[in-house]
Design an enzyme around this catalytic site. Structure first.
Site, PDB file in Angstrom:
ATOM      1  N   SER A   1       5.044 -39.855 -22.585  1.00 34.63           N
ATOM      2  CA  SER A   1       6.294 -41.211 -23.811  1.00 34.63           C
ATOM      3  C   SER A   1       8.075 -40.582 -23.257  1.00 34.63           C
ATOM      4  O   SER A   1       8.035 -39.705 -23.484  1.00 34.63           O
ATOM      5  CB  SER A   1       5.661 -40.646 -25.348  1.00 34.63           C
ATOM      6  OG  SER A   1       4.476 -41.084 -26.184  1.00 34.63           O
TER       7      SER A   1
ATOM      8  N   ARG B   1       7.421 -31.509 -30.961  1.00 37.19           N
ATOM      9  CA  ARG B   1       8.247 -31.001 -29.092  1.00 37.19           C
ATOM     10  C   ARG B   1       9.742 -30.830 -28.623  1.00 37.19           C
ATOM     11  O   ARG B   1      10.455 -31.527 -28.249  1.00 37.19           O
ATOM     12  CB  ARG B   1       8.288 -32.927 -28.427  1.00 37.19           C
ATOM     13  CG  ARG B   1       6.815 -33.616 -29.120  1.00 37.19           C
ATOM     14  CD  ARG B   1       5.977 -33.478 -28.115  1.00 37.19           C
ATOM     15  NE  ARG B   1       4.697 -33.975 -27.992  1.00 37.19           N
ATOM     16  CZ  ARG B   1       4.027 -33.163 -29.822  1.00 37.19           C
ATOM     17  NH1 ARG B   1       3.594 -32.185 -29.273  1.00 37.19           N
ATOM     18  NH2 ARG B   1       3.128 -33.992 -29.599  1.00 37.19           N
TER      19      ARG B   1
ATOM     20  N   GLU C   1      12.497 -38.023 -25.871  1.00 39.88           N
ATOM     21  CA  GLU C   1      11.534 -37.050 -26.377  1.00 39.88           C
ATOM     22  C   GLU C   1      11.793 -36.270 -24.574  1.00 39.88           C
ATOM     23  O   GLU C   1      11.186 -34.951 -24.182  1.00 39.88           O
ATOM     24  CB  GLU C   1       9.857 -37.098 -25.310  1.00 39.88           C
ATOM     25  CG  GLU C   1       9.160 -36.075 -25.837  1.00 39.88           C
ATOM     26  CD  GLU C   1       7.413 -36.618 -26.461  1.00 39.88           C
ATOM     27  OE1 GLU C   1       6.859 -36.991 -27.171  1.00 39.88           O
ATOM     28  OE2 GLU C   1       6.174 -36.311 -25.281  1.00 39.88           O
TER      29      GLU C   1
HETATM   30  C1  LIG Z   1       0.878 -39.085 -18.366  1.00 44.44           C
HETATM   31  C2  LIG Z   1       1.457 -37.905 -19.197  1.00 44.44           C
HETATM   32  C3  LIG Z   1       1.017 -37.675 -20.340  1.00 44.44           C
HETATM   33  C4  LIG Z   1       1.620 -36.983 -21.351  1.00 44.44           C
HETATM   34  N1  LIG Z   1       1.249 -36.880 -22.205  1.00 44.44           N
HETATM   35  C5  LIG Z   1       1.926 -35.461 -23.518  1.00 44.44           C
HETATM   36  C6  LIG Z   1       0.880 -35.218 -24.411  1.00 44.44           C
HETATM   37  O1  LIG Z   1       0.078 -35.792 -24.922  1.00 44.44           O
HETATM   38  N2  LIG Z   1       1.198 -34.880 -25.297  1.00 44.44           N
HETATM   39  C7  LIG Z   1       3.002 -33.864 -25.346  1.00 44.44           C
HETATM   40  O2  LIG Z   1       3.482 -33.105 -25.629  1.00 44.44           O
HETATM   41  N3  LIG Z   1       3.176 -33.962 -23.383  1.00 44.44           N
HETATM   42  C8  LIG Z   1       3.228 -34.964 -22.966  1.00 44.44           C
HETATM   43  N4  LIG Z   1       3.480 -34.750 -21.769  1.00 44.44           N
HETATM   44  C9  LIG Z   1       4.508 -35.218 -21.693  1.00 44.44           C
HETATM   45  C10 LIG Z   1       4.320 -33.555 -20.417  1.00 44.44           C
HETATM   46  O3  LIG Z   1       3.390 -33.195 -20.194  1.00 44.44           O
HETATM   47  C11 LIG Z   1       5.009 -32.224 -21.711  1.00 44.44           C
HETATM   48  O4  LIG Z   1       6.054 -32.167 -22.005  1.00 44.44           O
HETATM   49  C12 LIG Z   1       4.899 -31.584 -21.232  1.00 44.44           C
HETATM   50  O5  LIG Z   1       4.593 -29.573 -21.917  1.00 44.44           O
HETATM   51  C13 LIG Z   1       6.230 -30.537 -19.838  1.00 44.44           C
HETATM   52  O6  LIG Z   1       5.617 -29.492 -18.886  1.00 44.44           O
HETATM   53  P1  LIG Z   1       5.958 -29.367 -17.352  1.00 44.44           P
HETATM   54  O7  LIG Z   1       5.632 -28.320 -16.680  1.00 44.44           O
HETATM   55  O8  LIG Z   1       5.928 -30.770 -16.230  1.00 44.44           O
HETATM   56  O9  LIG Z   1       7.891 -29.449 -18.210  1.00 44.44           O
HETATM   57  P2  LIG Z   1       9.106 -29.981 -16.893  1.00 44.44           P
HETATM   58  O10 LIG Z   1       8.922 -31.554 -17.331  1.00 44.44           O
HETATM   59  O11 LIG Z   1       8.832 -29.547 -16.088  1.00 44.44           O
HETATM   60  O12 LIG Z   1      10.080 -29.635 -17.857  1.00 44.44           O
HETATM   61  C14 LIG Z   1      10.093 -29.437 -19.311  1.00 44.44           C
HETATM   62  C15 LIG Z   1      11.886 -29.184 -20.038  1.00 44.44           C
HETATM   63  O13 LIG Z   1      11.482 -27.651 -19.772  1.00 44.44           O
HETATM   64  C16 LIG Z   1      11.986 -27.044 -19.483  1.00 44.44           C
HETATM   65  N5  LIG Z   1      11.166 -25.870 -18.043  1.00 44.44           N
HETATM   66  C17 LIG Z   1      10.070 -26.278 -17.909  1.00 44.44           C
HETATM   67  N6  LIG Z   1       9.805 -24.776 -17.285  1.00 44.44           N
HETATM   68  C18 LIG Z   1      10.310 -23.512 -17.753  1.00 44.44           C
HETATM   69  C19 LIG Z   1      10.316 -22.431 -18.300  1.00 44.44           C
HETATM   70  N7  LIG Z   1       9.443 -21.615 -17.108  1.00 44.44           N
HETATM   71  N8  LIG Z   1      11.353 -21.676 -19.031  1.00 44.44           N
HETATM   72  C20 LIG Z   1      12.489 -22.586 -19.511  1.00 44.44           C
HETATM   73  N9  LIG Z   1      12.390 -23.815 -19.079  1.00 44.44           N
HETATM   74  C21 LIG Z   1      11.648 -24.325 -18.268  1.00 44.44           C
HETATM   75  C22 LIG Z   1      12.818 -27.879 -18.213  1.00 44.44           C
HETATM   76  O14 LIG Z   1      13.916 -27.693 -17.507  1.00 44.44           O
HETATM   77  C23 LIG Z   1      13.057 -29.272 -18.941  1.00 44.44           C
HETATM   78  O15 LIG Z   1      14.390 -28.867 -19.667  1.00 44.44           O
HETATM   79  C24 LIG Z   1       3.017 -36.590 -20.382  1.00 44.44           C
HETATM   80  C25 LIG Z   1       3.584 -36.437 -20.037  1.00 44.44           C
HETATM   81  C26 LIG Z   1       2.799 -37.090 -18.249  1.00 44.44           C
HETATM   82  C27 LIG Z   1       2.520 -37.900 -17.256  1.00 44.44           C
END
Ligand SMILES: Cc1cc2nc3c(=O)[nH]c(=O)nc-3n(C[C@H](O)[C@H](O)[C@H](O)COP(=O)(O)OP(=O)(O)OC[C@H]3O[C@@H](n4cnc5c(N)ncnc54)[C@H](O)[C@@H]3O)c2cc1C
Length: 306
Positions: free
Chosen positions: A229, A180, A299
């Site tokens: 998480s 992560r 996380e």
């Molecule tokens: C119901 C649920 C289930 C989940 N299950 C999992 C799982 O099984 N495994 C897991 O690993 N995660 C899980 N997650 C967490 C989440 O889905 C992941 O961390 C996902 O990859 C985040 O992507 P996002 O686009 O929403 O990023 P965001 O939440 O929008 O951003 C996350 C971070 O990345 C940065 N960021 C985003 N896009 C960019 C970009 N283009 N360039 C630079 N920085 C950027 C943001 O500034 C921030 O620091 C879950 C979340 C939920 C709500």
């Protein structure tokens, strides 16, 4: 909170940007926790060149820039975010690079990449089953499950430097992927990536994804906004089990609750503030440290004005 944008800046930004710009945008609309104060400005670039020109506009005025994918791993603080928030979801081009690769822009959803790969009989991203988010957020987090993570399929990542809009491309092994975690610099915005997959019968892919989703459905809370998480699992341990054994399942602070179903999930049961979530984070950390001598690391990324 006072915006960093003057009236003149607002006019100039709106005139310079090709994509949508909104001011004083509630971040609770853009996080899966449904929490967060206002961003001074919210920008959905039309293209990578539109993003580049707005980064230059911000650099000339020393306006801070941050980035959001689909907000599924974000806790935005109650005082909001100063400066410009780039929303990458408008960058959603996805191309097959025959025979087995995809080039995806940062805002492509993980679900779409998995669907396109499955339809073409390409394996490697089954681990994305049920993981929300965008490609950009997934790369930053090295998101994944017990089936794998982004590290396993990433051939290269291209980013824009926020300070000068220059492009930099790194091979997957140069992205510092860990559990992560990636070492992709915080002063860059991921704009696209290339993923190397492999031929696999569609039926096998679908079965693997179904099994993964079934396992997730058994243990994941449903019905309330959340960010998955809250803590990383400490080496060899499960954060949820430690928090549960510390007796915190169901503990509430304001509108936030340690889920009675899975103690590593904090859910928004009604108009929770970021402060409520952070209070529960502190309580859980303290209890787990006292009972087990283990320090929990978040996380979920906390962003915004403290
Ligand atoms: C119901 C649920 C289930 C989940 N299950 C999992 C799982 O099984 N495994 C897991 O690993 N995660 C899980 N997650 C967490 C989440 O889905 C992941 O961390 C996902 O990859 C985040 O992507 P996002 O686009 O929403 O990023 P965001 O939440 O929008 O951003 C996350 C971070 O990345 C940065 N960021 C985003 N896009 C960019 C970009 N283009 N360039 C630079 N920085 C950027 C943001 O500034 C921030 O620091 C879950 C979340 C939920 C709500």
């Amino acid at each position: 909170m006072r915006s960093v944008f003057s009236d003149g800046d607002r006019e100039s930004l709106s005139a310079t940007a090709q994509g949508a710009v909104r001011f004083d945008e509630p971040m609770s609309r853009h996080t899966t926790l449904r929490i967060g104060g206002t961003a001074d400005a919210w920008f959905e670039p039309d293209s990578i060149s539109d993003l580049t020109s707005i980064l230059m506009w911000c650099a000339e005025r020393s306006i801070p820039v941050s980035v959001v994918g689909s907000g599924s791993n974000l806790l935005v603080l109650d005082r909001g975010i100063r400066g410009l928030v780039v929303a990458t979801r408008s960058l959603r081009r996805l191309d097959l690079l025959p025979p087995t690769s995809f080039v995806a822009e940062a805002g492509v959803s993980t679900g779409r990449l998995l669907k396109e790969a499955t339809e073409r009989g390409l394996g490697g991203v089954e681990f994305l089953g049920g993981v929300p988010g965008t490609i950009g957020g997934g790369l930053i987090m090295n998101a994944g499950t017990n089936l794998g993570d982004f590290k396993d399929v990433t051939a290269s990542v291209t980013s824009l430097r926020i300070s000068n809009g220059s492009l930099v491309t790194r091979a997957g092994h140069q992205c510092g992927f860990g559990y992560r975690h990636s070492s992709l610099p915080q002063n860059e915005i991921v704009v696209s990536a290339t993923f190397e997959l492999y031929p696999r019968p569609r039926g096998e892919i679908e079965q693997a994804v179904r099994d993964l989703k079934d396992r997730r459905a058994e243990r994941e809370p449903k019905g309330f906004p959340n960010a998955g998480s809250i803590f990383k699992n400490p080496p060899g341990l499960f954060a949820g089990k430690l928090i549960e054994e510390a007796g915190l399942k169901g503990r509430r602070a304001g509108g936030a609750e340690v889920s009675p179903k899975h103690a590593n999930w904090i859910v928004n049961v009604g108009d929770a503030l970021a402060a409520d979530v952070l209070h529960l984070v502190d309580v859980a950390r303290q209890a787990v440290l006292e009972k087990f001598g283990v320090t929990l690391e978040m996380e979920v990324k906390v962003v915004g004005e403290p």
